[in-house]
Scaffold this motif. Structure first.
Motif, PDB file in Angstrom:
ATOM      1  N   UNK A 214     -20.143 -25.870   1.628  1.00  0.00           N
ATOM      2  CA  UNK A 214     -18.708 -26.101   1.818  1.00  0.00           C
ATOM      3  C   UNK A 214     -18.501 -27.412   2.583  1.00  0.00           C
ATOM      4  N   UNK A 215     -17.398 -28.082   2.311  1.00  0.00           N
ATOM      5  CA  UNK A 215     -17.104 -29.351   2.986  1.00  0.00           C
ATOM      6  C   UNK A 215     -15.954 -29.217   3.972  1.00  0.00           C
ATOM      7  N   UNK A 217     -14.296 -27.935   7.046  1.00  0.00           N
ATOM      8  CA  UNK A 217     -14.701 -27.396   8.336  1.00  0.00           C
ATOM      9  C   UNK A 217     -13.868 -26.168   8.713  1.00  0.00           C
ATOM     10  N   UNK A 218     -14.558 -25.108   9.142  1.00  0.00           N
ATOM     11  CA  UNK A 218     -13.858 -23.952   9.685  1.00  0.00           C
ATOM     12  C   UNK A 218     -13.295 -23.015   8.639  1.00  0.00           C
ATOM     13  N   UNK A 219     -13.582 -23.285   7.379  1.00  0.00           N
ATOM     14  CA  UNK A 219     -13.092 -22.400   6.325  1.00  0.00           C
ATOM     15  C   UNK A 219     -14.276 -21.735   5.637  1.00  0.00           C
ATOM     16  N   UNK A 220     -14.045 -20.596   5.076  1.00  0.00           N
ATOM     17  CA  UNK A 220     -15.063 -19.962   4.261  1.00  0.00           C
ATOM     18  C   UNK A 220     -15.221 -20.723   2.947  1.00  0.00           C
TER      19      UNK A 220
END
Lengths: 400, 400
Positions: A214-215, A217-220
């Motif tokens: 993932x790129x 930040x802070x997300x699933x």
């Protein structure tokens, strides 16, 4: 191998295109402060903080990153397109980062040149950042606003970008399917969201393999949830949270997405927990009509405002004009909201390659909110539905 | 009942304090564009988007919210302190929101007054927002930068704020405990993080009860994770993701926090998966020494720069000066990073009520990163450790 990232060739094309525009405008270098632009041009994603960072694209020569030392080892792991990395230790430092940046620009021979920028301050200015504008430090350089260069490029998605948003829609669909499956009375919205997002993310990672990261930040990687839009709180389009667990009779508004090299679709549904009441059914039907009306209106050459007017007409005809709280939709891709705005005030025309959310909604305080959001690609002749989750009331009513 | 939010009395005190400063500076109203400031003064949290919003605090009279219609029903559910809500339909609209805002300000009798602001543009300028500066629309008003008013207030935390950060530390501790418990070879960092965050969040919600709601959009109530800082990627302080699952011998750097009415602590640990090697042990020990040195230096009256110099001396003495990638720490509270900066360039002195992260770290490319972060309150006589998770290598080594 599954295409799950933008190719280096495409990134190089983007950079080439930027340089062609710079030459046309007689700009010697483009000085960007927005992290998403660094990523768009080079594939280097980072966590933007109070520490200023800039990406400088000279008309010719190496692309330069200027920023905090903590990114120095990070950049070569993510991109080969940044040839020159110049850093300061940390913010604020004994010498202010902007003074470093001015020195770096001098050293690059740009002290008395024309420099395009997305931000006259010279820094994104996040959190507690403070600093003087960069032009104060380089009085002989001429800074000109050139935000539109990257913005215009991002407006029309390439085949690769479209492919990533399509891939994103698969995983948003999985996350949303799990969300619906797990939705039940007496559960808090955040626990249903957590399980669905977690499971979909792990399946996504294991399916796409080691090359997938993932790129955002802070997300699933993949996520689905309600963001507090439960029961009476579904009438608040940007509700952040709800206090109580779900109960029979609740109108629910969902949201799902998935990060494929930073790109995501937008998928939102109105669901009913239990058997819909007549009133719920009526509101749902009108919302669906408005969305259908938008789908029928969307095509290249049509003004964005025309689409927004079309959905408003449906709501007006149903007597629901006063329940509208926002326009029909917005562009999306690397950011949650991007141009073009499907808004009454935007007379720009739709063009092939634009990706937009289509999400007319109505909201009655203390009763509920009704909104689906689908991601739609404008094609040469019409549209392609990128999200494909069921939209009808029967499919979205959850037996209790 | 558990104290899990700022009282209305305190919010009123904050507003009163703002007004006293306005009077002193002969400013007639404060025009704020930063969403976190709306929340700080009124308890109204919202999702900031391209749609501009402003909070106007006149020296006397009602506090006014200006923003998109989609917040109109939201505000009264969250605060009683905003007495006047003025909206435009959506962005960009037929008439630009800034033109509405100018009209609203005129209507409030502020057209030729002195207006303090946190942003001369008149809008936060998020995502694809474009608009003219507000002062162009109100040429007879005098806009003056007054960012420092809220910033200075936030620098010193009240007893209530300190209580919320202490409460946050409990739930961060739970999330981190679960994270450590579930860490094992062959798992991806994001699945361990997902399960720990999910479980801790649900326990937190069920423990604190119906009155508890998270205020930070898109974040779990309680969360813990690695953010890609696994093995060789732990050497990247702001790694966003890692491709591979964990394996025996990995250095891991964690992060945990919890949202208590928008406030969060910061808790980070270096863990070793398996029996630490001699080299890992050595780096860990030096990192711990640097953090201990900082703890010993932190107290009221000491310069922030002094603390940063102290940790740098420890690393230098150990021969690790070149492995430093950032300063010692930063303030925190409502935002992830806030002033004061524990930085060599910041000679401001520490004062009772400041809450800071203490997190000196070292990073060796291809080997690993070593950083703990603890949240520390500056008290009248010294410090109080707000986070309390074990810091020693034995506690943080995970048997395989």
């Amino acid at each position: 191998m599954a295409k799950i990232s933008i190719s280096e060739e495409e990134l190089k094309e983007r950079i080439k295109h930027v340089r062609e525009i710079l030459v046309k405008r007689e700009i010697d270098a483009l000085y960007l402060t927005k992290g998403i632009s660094f990523f768009y041009l080079t594939g280097f994603s980072h966590i933007a903080t109070e520490r200023p960072a800039a990406l400088v694209i000279p008309v010719d020569g190496e692309i330069t990153f200027m920023g905090p030392l903590l990114e120095v080892d990070h950049i070569p792991l993510k991109t080969q397109l940044i040839g020159d990395i110049r850093t300061y230790f940390d913010y604020p430092g004994k010498k202010h980062p902007i003074d470093y940046f001015a020195d770096f620009l001098k050293d690059m021979g740009l002290a008395n040149r024309q420099i395009g920028t997305d931000n006259m301050a010279g820094a994104a200015g996040i959190w507690g950042y403070r600093g003087p504008p960069i032009n104060e430090k380089l009085p002989k350089a001429k800074f000109v606003l050139a935000r539109d260069i990257i913005e215009k490029m991002r407006l029309i998605k390439s085949e690769e970008e479209i492919g990533l948003v399509r891939e994103s829609a698969k995983w948003a669909n999985l996350a949303h399917s799990l969300l619906q499956e797990y939705t039940a009375s007496d559960l808090f919205d955040l626990e249903i969201a957590a399980v669905a997002s977690h499971e979909a993310s792990i399946i996504m990672k294991k399916t796409l393999g080691l090359n997938y990261v993932p790129q955002r930040w802070g997300r699933y990687p993949a996520s689905a949830g309600f963001r507090g839009q439960v029961g009476e709180m579904s009438a608040i389009p940007h509700s952040i949270a709800v206090q109580r667990p779900m109960k029979n009779g609740d109108v629910l508004v969902t949201g799902a997405g998935a990060d494929v090299d930073g790109y995501s679709c937008e998928l939102e549904r109105t669901m009913i927990l239990g058997k819909p009441t007549e009133k719920q059914e009526k509101y749902f039907k009108v919302m669906l009509q408005a969305q259908d009306e938008a789908f029928g209106t969307l095509k290249p050459g049509v003004k964005c405002s025309t689409v927004d007017k079309a959905t408003a007409r449906v709501f007006k005809k149903a007597g629901f004009h006063k329940l509208m709280r926002h326009h029909t939709g917005h562009g999306l891709g690397l950011e949650g909201h991007e141009p073009p705005w499907l808004d009454i005030g935007n007379d720009a025309t739709l063009k092939p390659g634009m990706i937009i959310s289509c999400e007319p909604g109505i909201y009655e305080p203390s009763f509920g909110g009704f909104r689906h959001s689908d991601t739609v690609l404008i094609t040469k002749d019409g549209t392609e539905m990128i999200t494909y989750y069921p939209r009808d009331l029967e499919s979205l009513s959850i037996p209790t």
